[in-house]
Motif scaffolding. Structure first.
Motif, PDB file in Angstrom:
ATOM      1  N   LYS A  37      53.816  38.547   9.000  1.00  0.00           N
ATOM      2  CA  LYS A  37      53.412  39.140   7.734  1.00  0.00           C
ATOM      3  C   LYS A  37      52.346  38.275   7.093  1.00  0.00           C
ATOM      4  O   LYS A  37      52.401  37.043   7.176  1.00  0.00           O
ATOM      5  CB  LYS A  37      54.600  39.226   6.779  1.00  0.00           C
ATOM      6  N   SER A  38      51.404  38.881   6.468  1.00  0.00           N
ATOM      7  CA  SER A  38      50.335  38.137   5.800  1.00  0.00           C
ATOM      8  C   SER A  38      50.899  37.239   4.703  1.00  0.00           C
ATOM      9  O   SER A  38      50.464  36.100   4.545  1.00  0.00           O
ATOM     10  CB  SER A  38      49.318  39.106   5.224  1.00  0.00           C
ATOM     11  N   SER A  39      51.889  37.732   3.976  1.00  0.00           N
ATOM     12  CA  SER A  39      52.469  36.932   2.893  1.00  0.00           C
ATOM     13  C   SER A  39      53.193  35.706   3.444  1.00  0.00           C
ATOM     14  O   SER A  39      53.127  34.619   2.861  1.00  0.00           O
ATOM     15  CB  SER A  39      53.425  37.782   2.065  1.00  0.00           C
ATOM     16  N   GLU A  40      53.876  35.848   4.568  1.00  0.00           N
ATOM     17  CA  GLU A  40      54.556  34.711   5.195  1.00  0.00           C
ATOM     18  C   GLU A  40      53.537  33.687   5.702  1.00  0.00           C
ATOM     19  O   GLU A  40      53.753  32.487   5.607  1.00  0.00           O
ATOM     20  CB  GLU A  40      55.453  35.173   6.338  1.00  0.00           C
ATOM     21  N   HIS A  41      52.446  34.182   6.253  1.00  0.00           N
ATOM     22  CA  HIS A  41      51.386  33.293   6.736  1.00  0.00           C
ATOM     23  C   HIS A  41      50.817  32.469   5.585  1.00  0.00           C
ATOM     24  O   HIS A  41      50.637  31.254   5.707  1.00  0.00           O
ATOM     25  CB  HIS A  41      50.293  34.120   7.419  1.00  0.00           C
ATOM     26  N   GLU A  42      50.540  33.111   4.482  1.00  0.00           N
ATOM     27  CA  GLU A  42      49.999  32.421   3.309  1.00  0.00           C
ATOM     28  C   GLU A  42      50.992  31.388   2.783  1.00  0.00           C
ATOM     29  O   GLU A  42      50.605  30.286   2.390  1.00  0.00           O
ATOM     30  CB  GLU A  42      49.641  33.424   2.208  1.00  0.00           C
ATOM     31  N   LYS A  43      52.277  31.749   2.787  1.00  0.00           N
ATOM     32  CA  LYS A  43      53.315  30.828   2.328  1.00  0.00           C
ATOM     33  C   LYS A  43      53.363  29.587   3.227  1.00  0.00           C
ATOM     34  O   LYS A  43      53.459  28.461   2.747  1.00  0.00           O
ATOM     35  CB  LYS A  43      54.666  31.539   2.315  1.00  0.00           C
ATOM     36  N   ASP A  44      53.286  29.811   4.536  1.00  0.00           N
ATOM     37  CA  ASP A  44      53.318  28.698   5.480  1.00  0.00           C
ATOM     38  C   ASP A  44      52.108  27.785   5.330  1.00  0.00           C
ATOM     39  O   ASP A  44      52.226  26.567   5.475  1.00  0.00           O
ATOM     40  CB  ASP A  44      53.392  29.210   6.919  1.00  0.00           C
ATOM     41  N   LEU A  45      50.952  28.356   5.054  1.00  0.00           N
ATOM     42  CA  LEU A  45      49.746  27.544   4.876  1.00  0.00           C
ATOM     43  C   LEU A  45      49.912  26.543   3.739  1.00  0.00           C
ATOM     44  O   LEU A  45      49.373  25.444   3.802  1.00  0.00           O
ATOM     45  CB  LEU A  45      48.531  28.430   4.605  1.00  0.00           C
ATOM     46  N   GLY A  46      50.649  26.920   2.740  1.00  0.00           N
ATOM     47  CA  GLY A  46      50.844  26.035   1.595  1.00  0.00           C
ATOM     48  C   GLY A  46      51.985  25.054   1.755  1.00  0.00           C
ATOM     49  O   GLY A  46      52.048  24.061   1.032  1.00  0.00           O
ATOM     50  N   GLN A  47      52.902  25.304   2.710  1.00  0.00           N
ATOM     51  CA  GLN A  47      54.095  24.468   2.807  1.00  0.00           C
ATOM     52  C   GLN A  47      54.130  23.555   4.020  1.00  0.00           C
ATOM     53  O   GLN A  47      54.651  22.453   3.948  1.00  0.00           O
ATOM     54  CB  GLN A  47      55.349  25.352   2.869  1.00  0.00           C
ATOM     55  N   LEU A  48      53.622  24.022   5.145  1.00  0.00           N
ATOM     56  CA  LEU A  48      53.829  23.297   6.398  1.00  0.00           C
ATOM     57  C   LEU A  48      52.898  22.101   6.551  1.00  0.00           C
ATOM     58  O   LEU A  48      51.746  22.140   6.151  1.00  0.00           O
ATOM     59  CB  LEU A  48      53.651  24.245   7.586  1.00  0.00           C
ATOM     60  N   ASN A  49      53.432  21.085   7.169  1.00  0.00           N
ATOM     61  CA  ASN A  49      52.690  19.870   7.477  1.00  0.00           C
ATOM     62  C   ASN A  49      51.871  20.150   8.752  1.00  0.00           C
ATOM     63  O   ASN A  49      52.441  20.541   9.769  1.00  0.00           O
ATOM     64  CB  ASN A  49      53.696  18.738   7.712  1.00  0.00           C
ATOM     65  N   PRO A  50      50.561  19.961   8.721  1.00  0.00           N
ATOM     66  CA  PRO A  50      49.739  20.281   9.895  1.00  0.00           C
ATOM     67  C   PRO A  50      50.104  19.462  11.136  1.00  0.00           C
ATOM     68  O   PRO A  50      49.979  19.943  12.253  1.00  0.00           O
ATOM     69  CB  PRO A  50      48.310  20.005   9.450  1.00  0.00           C
ATOM     70  N   VAL A  51      50.578  18.240  10.946  1.00  0.00           N
ATOM     71  CA  VAL A  51      50.990  17.431  12.092  1.00  0.00           C
ATOM     72  C   VAL A  51      52.196  18.079  12.771  1.00  0.00           C
ATOM     73  O   VAL A  51      52.259  18.166  13.997  1.00  0.00           O
ATOM     74  CB  VAL A  51      51.301  15.979  11.661  1.00  0.00           C
ATOM     75  N   HIS A  52      53.145  18.570  11.966  1.00  0.00           N
ATOM     76  CA  HIS A  52      54.300  19.265  12.522  1.00  0.00           C
ATOM     77  C   HIS A  52      53.879  20.513  13.288  1.00  0.00           C
ATOM     78  O   HIS A  52      54.434  20.817  14.351  1.00  0.00           O
ATOM     79  CB  HIS A  52      55.270  19.678  11.418  1.00  0.00           C
ATOM     80  N   VAL A  53      52.912  21.234  12.757  1.00  0.00           N
ATOM     81  CA  VAL A  53      52.457  22.466  13.411  1.00  0.00           C
ATOM     82  C   VAL A  53      51.809  22.147  14.760  1.00  0.00           C
ATOM     83  O   VAL A  53      52.056  22.838  15.755  1.00  0.00           O
ATOM     84  CB  VAL A  53      51.479  23.246  12.501  1.00  0.00           C
ATOM     85  N   ILE A  54      51.019  21.096  14.821  1.00  0.00           N
ATOM     86  CA  ILE A  54      50.372  20.717  16.083  1.00  0.00           C
ATOM     87  C   ILE A  54      51.414  20.307  17.113  1.00  0.00           C
ATOM     88  O   ILE A  54      51.385  20.758  18.263  1.00  0.00           O
ATOM     89  CB  ILE A  54      49.345  19.589  15.838  1.00  0.00           C
ATOM     90  N   VAL A  55      52.364  19.473  16.710  1.00  0.00           N
ATOM     91  CA  VAL A  55      53.417  19.033  17.629  1.00  0.00           C
ATOM     92  C   VAL A  55      54.262  20.234  18.068  1.00  0.00           C
ATOM     93  O   VAL A  55      54.589  20.384  19.250  1.00  0.00           O
ATOM     94  CB  VAL A  55      54.284  17.933  16.987  1.00  0.00           C
ATOM     95  N   ALA A  56      54.612  21.105  17.136  1.00  0.00           N
ATOM     96  CA  ALA A  56      55.403  22.290  17.468  1.00  0.00           C
ATOM     97  C   ALA A  56      54.645  23.193  18.440  1.00  0.00           C
ATOM     98  O   ALA A  56      55.236  23.757  19.370  1.00  0.00           O
ATOM     99  CB  ALA A  56      55.756  23.060  16.194  1.00  0.00           C
TER     100      ALA A  56
END
Length: 83
Positions: A37-56
């Motif tokens: 969902k676009s709203s979930e994507h926007e929410k994640d952009l504001g909350q998630l740590n980019p280092v965690h996203v890369i490792v994940a």
């Protein structure tokens, strides 16, 4: 005059985000399926740590490759592929 933005400051702020590694894994898993969902994507952009996203993303890609290799080995070993 407007002061130019400093990207290193933005990066430091992004790394300090409080999103958990498991939230990052969930976001990466949804991105592998391509359903988001676009709203979930926007929410994640504001909350998630980019280092965690890369490792994940790296962990998910490695698991995907391992699963494919195991599937191919199973198909070849079972004789299903021998036409």
């Amino acid at each position: 005059m407007n002061e130019p933005r400093r990207p290193e400051g933005d990066l430091r702020a992004a790394v300090r985000r409080k999103g958990s590694f498991w939230q990052s894994m969930r976001a990466v898993a949804w991105s592998f399926f391509g359903v988001r969902k676009s709203s979930e994507h926007e929410k994640d952009l504001g909350q998630l740590n980019p280092v965690h996203v890369i490792v994940a993303g790296l962990v998910a890609a490695a698991l995907f490759v391992i699963a494919l290799v195991l599937l191919v080995r199973w198909v070849i070993g079972s004789g299903v592929a021998a036409g």
